[in-house]
Design an enzyme around this catalytic site. Sequence first.
Site, PDB file in Angstrom:
ATOM      1  N   LYS A  41       0.791  -1.317   0.036  1.00 13.08           N
ATOM      2  CA  LYS A  41       0.131   0.005   0.254  1.00 13.08           C
ATOM      3  C   LYS A  41       0.951   1.365   0.099  1.00 13.08           C
ATOM      4  O   LYS A  41       1.795   1.405   0.927  1.00 13.08           O
ATOM      5  CB  LYS A  41      -1.082   0.086   1.422  1.00 13.08           C
ATOM      6  CG  LYS A  41      -2.360   0.441   0.923  1.00 13.08           C
ATOM      7  CD  LYS A  41      -3.135   0.293   2.337  1.00 13.08           C
ATOM      8  CE  LYS A  41      -4.316   1.316   2.055  1.00 13.08           C
ATOM      9  NZ  LYS A  41      -5.392   1.303   3.445  1.00 13.08           N
ATOM     10  N   ARG A  90     -18.922   5.820   9.959  1.00 10.05           N
ATOM     11  CA  ARG A  90     -19.354   7.309   9.945  1.00 10.05           C
ATOM     12  C   ARG A  90     -20.654   7.462   9.030  1.00 10.05           C
ATOM     13  O   ARG A  90     -21.354   8.312   9.408  1.00 10.05           O
ATOM     14  CB  ARG A  90     -18.012   8.002   9.025  1.00 10.05           C
ATOM     15  CG  ARG A  90     -16.893   7.943   9.747  1.00 10.05           C
ATOM     16  CD  ARG A  90     -15.662   8.337   8.941  1.00 10.05           C
ATOM     17  NE  ARG A  90     -15.711   7.596   7.890  1.00 10.05           N
ATOM     18  CZ  ARG A  90     -14.600   7.173   7.259  1.00 10.05           C
ATOM     19  NH1 ARG A  90     -13.649   8.346   7.122  1.00 10.05           N
ATOM     20  NH2 ARG A  90     -14.469   6.232   6.066  1.00 10.05           N
TER      21      ARG A  90
END
Length: 159
Positions: A41, A90
Amino acid sequence: MKTAIYPGSFDPVHNGHLEVIHRASRLCDRVIVAVAHNESKQELFTSGERVRLIQESTQEMSGVEVVSFEGLLVNFFRTVKADAVIRGLRAVSDFEYEFQMALMNRSLEENLETIFMVPNQENIYLSSRIVKEVAKLGGNIDGFVSPVVKEALVEKLGL
Ligand code: PNS
């Protein structure tokens, strides 16, 4: 509850993450913030830097430890003998990914419970990606990250 792991990329940690860590620390005796180290990543901060930024941003919180881990979360969960995994939720857009991860983790380790915590309204739209973008383009990130993270972003991005 005894030990909870709060895993993530934290590249870098923002106020939404800090709120979840604080909430988890009131619920659990021990909260292990687990910084995922993933070679493939592309990250702005190294895992060591991410760990340090979280440590410095959580100094006031009790029972919080910060470490990095490699490989599967379930293996780390077993190694530290954790009781649960905490994730922040969220918005509806988070749900599919979080649901998939929670079910996959549980199918790999039946004792792994995932607990979702909801941050306050003012932190609901925060993500590390968006904070980095705003910082890069010269926006004010004071309300989104701790002072140490702001300083690190300024230095890393050459602002
Ligand atoms: O902050 P993020 O990027 O949403 O965190 C994702 C993270 C690091 C928690 C997740 O990718 C993870 O658990 N990685 C470790 C490798 C693993 O166990 N993968 C399978 C997850 S179902």
